[in-house]
Scaffold this motif. Structure first.
Motif, PDB file in Angstrom:
ATOM      1  N   ALA A  48     -35.147  17.747 -44.219  1.00  0.00           N
ATOM      2  CA  ALA A  48     -36.566  18.100 -44.181  1.00  0.00           C
ATOM      3  C   ALA A  48     -36.875  19.191 -43.158  1.00  0.00           C
ATOM      4  N   VAL A  49     -35.912  19.554 -42.283  1.00  0.00           N
ATOM      5  CA  VAL A  49     -36.144  20.553 -41.236  1.00  0.00           C
ATOM      6  C   VAL A  49     -35.527  21.873 -41.674  1.00  0.00           C
ATOM      7  N   ASP A  50     -36.355  22.908 -41.773  1.00  0.00           N
ATOM      8  CA  ASP A  50     -35.894  24.231 -42.174  1.00  0.00           C
ATOM      9  C   ASP A  50     -35.338  24.959 -40.955  1.00  0.00           C
ATOM     10  N   LEU A  51     -34.045  25.251 -40.966  1.00  0.00           N
ATOM     11  CA  LEU A  51     -33.380  25.887 -39.831  1.00  0.00           C
ATOM     12  C   LEU A  51     -33.026  27.339 -40.127  1.00  0.00           C
ATOM     13  N   THR A  52     -33.830  28.009 -40.956  1.00  0.00           N
ATOM     14  CA  THR A  52     -33.612  29.429 -41.263  1.00  0.00           C
ATOM     15  C   THR A  52     -34.276  30.286 -40.192  1.00  0.00           C
ATOM     16  N   PRO A  53     -33.572  31.246 -39.566  1.00  0.00           N
ATOM     17  CA  PRO A  53     -34.179  32.091 -38.531  1.00  0.00           C
ATOM     18  C   PRO A  53     -35.343  32.897 -39.085  1.00  0.00           C
ATOM     19  N   THR A  54     -36.270  33.253 -38.201  1.00  0.00           N
ATOM     20  CA  THR A  54     -37.442  34.040 -38.583  1.00  0.00           C
ATOM     21  C   THR A  54     -37.111  35.527 -38.588  1.00  0.00           C
ATOM     22  N   ASP A  55     -38.034  36.323 -39.114  1.00  0.00           N
ATOM     23  CA  ASP A  55     -37.832  37.769 -39.143  1.00  0.00           C
ATOM     24  C   ASP A  55     -37.771  38.354 -37.740  1.00  0.00           C
TER      25      ASP A  55
END
Length: 768
Positions: free
Chosen positions: A550-557
């Motif tokens: 449930a936790v999105d661990l994709t880096p931000t822009d």
């Protein structure tokens, strides 16, 4: 309470009043009434009788007789301090607890505080006009001499471009040989105006033979007169031993006499009483009897030997010397020491030891001593320390050695200069016997907001801001060492007393503390991996993927842009970051989903390297920008990565602890918690219905119970199919299993026997 006896007044009236009664009875009655009223409303302490005679007159503080007595008591006190250890300890205590340890500026500007602090402490090392002592040593001498002599003073002189100090003892303030001067404005060295305000101090020089010459009138603005008056009309100080000189002299002489007595008693083994008063011809204690010495004199002394048995006659009697000092003597000495401590105003336990005190009594003694020394410290600050400090700091500002303090909004230059002299003097720590107990109490009061760090530091004679700067400097150095040798900071210095015992404690302490503590233990014990910023990332396990789905661990822009910048900087300048940091930057720049372990390491990295922002070259426009620390910071995602990692770490903690991350999830969790008691209630009702059915009582069925609980949100449990029946074991199967078991036991027995034979053979070979 003594009662008033009017008959005594009537009986003791003079003869002429008795005669007046016959001539004018009314007048005699009025006189008698006035006499009774006078006796009734008078003080008993002012009446003279055969046991008590009160003082009928007194001397002003600065009369010729008082001045003469002040000088006599000063010389007596000096003699006692030089020859009596008990009195010397009083002077030493004043020096130990009144000498300041440091001065802490409090101008309201930390940078200006540092400037004033550095200059003033540098001046203190060369404050003596004679070049012999530092300012601290001068204050110590003044603190030790003032209780003995009564007073002393500091002359502020200009030597060269700066100000210096000259310590003047009491014997050089005025000339004791000129006590009979007629001037009404001269008080033994103190010159006043018509209102009694000191305007100058007459300082003399004294030859080695004690001859006074070279009188100098120092203006009052350049002289700090250090004395502690106990009368309003005092201009010169009186020794603090004025009420204890006789007691101290008696104590000293009694101890000297007792020492001589103890020495004499230790030299005499026994006293022998004979009828002639000389040694007996048979010599009681001497192995070779001889009643007459070679000179012809009769022998009166003998030497005894250990282990000898002597037989005495009827006329002989032997007495050993009495034990000294006696219990009564030691009690009387303790009383004199107590009287001495009361006279000088310092608790006895602080002056002469607390060996006879219990714990609460010791604390009470130390608390009383703290109040006494705090009062004396206040006198020293008001009369010496603050005037000298203000004079030298303002003079340094006037000469340009210290810049003037920057004026605040709405502040006049005069107010700014006054603010430049604000500060606090730090004195030695207060007396205590429970350092650990008071430290724990101070920490608790600080956490509760009842006591500030500055107050705690002041009690220990230090400055809180100096302490914090020192702690920060040590933490920065520890961080540098950790980065230099590739170990976590907590391997050098642990920041927690123990590791967290559960996830809740870990969440409260934070990832930086808990993860680093674990790494420190691993590094010091040789277990576990290397420090987290030097360890390759571990891929997430299937269990972790399922738990943290449930936790999105994709880096931000923003993180990706910062990581790309870090890679470009590193390729251009060839510095900053490690191989792990480069790999991290590539993952972030590609916006690849990171593992929970990587997120935790990012949080720990940013927390440890936050101090790199204070280094030169971290910010644009500084020399060396971008520094190695700035490049490494960018490789890990920069400020955007730090905030993102902290937020994702908290989300992972909540997920790990099964905490809801959204409002809808929290509401659903609340509903589930509400259903659990209903399920337990349904189970209990079903069991109760079964019992009642067996007993033949009326009871509701399980369907009826579930129907009654449905309005409250109860959901019946799904019907679970019964498990398949266990396979049936036949008699032949049982026999086969028993045979296999017996065969296995035989093989095991044979194996044990073979091992035993081999051990026996090996043992025999070793023996031969």
């Amino acid at each position: 309470m003594q009662t008033f006896d009017a008959t005594a007044v009537i009986r003791n009236r003079p003869w002429f009043e008795r005669a007046l009664e016959t001539i004018a009875p009314q007048a005699a009655l009025r006189r008698l009434q006035a006499r009774v009223e006078t006796a009734l409303f008078s003080y008993n302490a002012a009446q003279t009788n055969r046991l008590y005679a009160p003082m009928q007159y007194g001397q002003p503080s600065e009369s010729s007789q008082t001045v003469r007595e002040r000088v006599v008591m000063m010389w007596e006190a000096r003699n006692l301090v030089e020859n009596c250890p008990e009195v010397k300890e009083v002077s030493r205590k004043f020096g130990n607890y009144l000498t300041p340890t440091e001065y802490s500026p409090a101008t309201g500007d930390r940078d200006y505080n540092a400037t004033v602090n550095e200059w003033f402490h540098s001046w203190c090392k060369q404050a003596d006009a004679t070049g012999r002592n530092s300012f601290r040593k001068l204050v110590q001498l003044a603190a030790e001499n003032r209780p003995v002599d009564g007073d002393c003073g500091f002359v502020i002189r200009r030597v060269g471009d700066g100000l210096k100090l000259q310590l003047v003892p009491a014997t050089r303030i005025g000339n004791p040989n000129e006590m009979g001067l007629d001037s009404e404005n001269y008080f033994e060295g103190v010159i006043t105006n018509e209102f009694g305000v000191p305007v100058a101090y007459r300082i003399y020089r004294v030859t080695r033979e004690g001859v006074y010459f070279g009188a100098e009138d120092v203006p009052a603005g350049n002289f700090c007169h250090y004395f502690d008056p106990f009368r309003v009309d005092q201009y010169r100080g009186v020794t603090d031993f004025h009420a204890a000189i006789q007691t101290a002299r008696m104590l000293h002489e009694i101890l000297q006499a007792e020492k001589a007595g103890v020495r004499f008693a230790s030299q005499q083994a026994a006293l022998v009483f004979t009828d002639r008063g000389t040694a007996n011809a048979r010599n009681l204690f001497t192995p070779t009897p001889s009643a007459v010495l070679p000179s012809g004199q009769q022998q009166k002394n003998e030497l005894s030997e250990v282990g000898m048995i002597k037989y005495l006659g009827q006329a002989d009697r032997v007495e050993t010397m009495p034990a000294r000092p006696s219990t009564a003597f030691t009690g009387f000495i303790a009383h004199l020491m107590h009287e001495l401590s009361i006279a000088v105003g310092i608790p006895k336990g602080v002056l002469f030891g607390t060996q006879d005190y219990a714990g609460p009594s010791v604390r009470a003694e130390f608390a009383a001593a703290d109040r006494v020394f705090a009062r004396h410290q206040g006198v020293l600050v008001d009369k010496v320390l603050d005037p000298i400090k203000n004079a030298v700091i303002l003079d340094a500002i006037a000469r340009g050695e210290i810049p003037a303090p920057p004026a605040r909004a709405g502040e006049t230059p005069v107010q700014a200069l006054k603010r430049a002299t604000r500060g606090e003097w730090r004195f030695p720590p207060k007396l205590t016997i429970d350092v650990g107990r008071e430290s724990a109490a101070n920490m608790n009061e600080n956490r509760q907001g009842a006591k500030s760090l500055q107050e705690i530091a002041a009690e220990q004679g230090t400055d809180a801001f100096t302490r914090l700067e020192q702690i920060a400097a040590e933490a920065s150095y520890v961080s540098e060492l950790a980065e230099r040798y590739g170990v976590p900071e907590t391997a050098i210095r642990m920041v927690t007393q123990q590791l967290p015992a559960n996830p809740s404690m870990a969440a409260a302490l934070g990832t930086n503390v808990t993860d680093d503590a674990v790494d420190a233990v691993n590094a010091t014990t040789g277990k576990g991996d290397a420090p987290e910023d030097e360890t390759p990332d571990q891929p997430p396990t299937p269990a972790e993927l399922a738990r943290f789905a449930a936790v999105d661990l994709t880096p931000t822009d923003a993180m990706a842009a910062e990581a790309k910048r870090g890679l470009e900087w590193r390729e251009k300048f060839n510095r900053g970051g490690t191989a792990v940091g480069v790999a991290r930057a590539r993952d972030i720049s590609n916006k690849a989903s990171l593992s929970p372990d990587t997120v935790r390491r990012m949080v720990s990295y940013f927390a440890r390297h936050e101090v790199d922002k204070q280094g030169t070259g971290f910010s644009p426009g500084e020399d060396g920008y971008p520094s190695a620390g700035r490049i490494a910071w960018a490789l890990w995602g920069g400020d955007a990565g730090a905030s993102w990692a902290r937020a994702k770490s908290e989300a992972l903690k909540r997920e790990e602890l099964n905490r809801p991350t959204t409002v809808a999830a929290a509401l659903e969790a609340g509903r589930n918690r509400a259903k659990r008691p209903l399920e337990k209630l349904a189970d209990k009702a079903t069991k109760l219905a079964a019992v009642r059915e067996k007993l033949g009582q009326n009871s509701k069925t399980e369907a009826q119970i579930e129907q009654a609980l449905k309005p409250f949100g109860f959901q019946p449990k799904p019907v679970v199919a019964p498990p398949p029946p266990a396979p049936v074991v036949t008699l032949s199967d049982a026999r086969k299993m028993l045979a296999e078991k017996a065969d296995a036991e035989n093989k095991l027995t044979a194996l044990f026997a073979s091992v035993s034979d081999r051990r026996a053979k090996i043992k025999s070979l070793r023996t031969h």
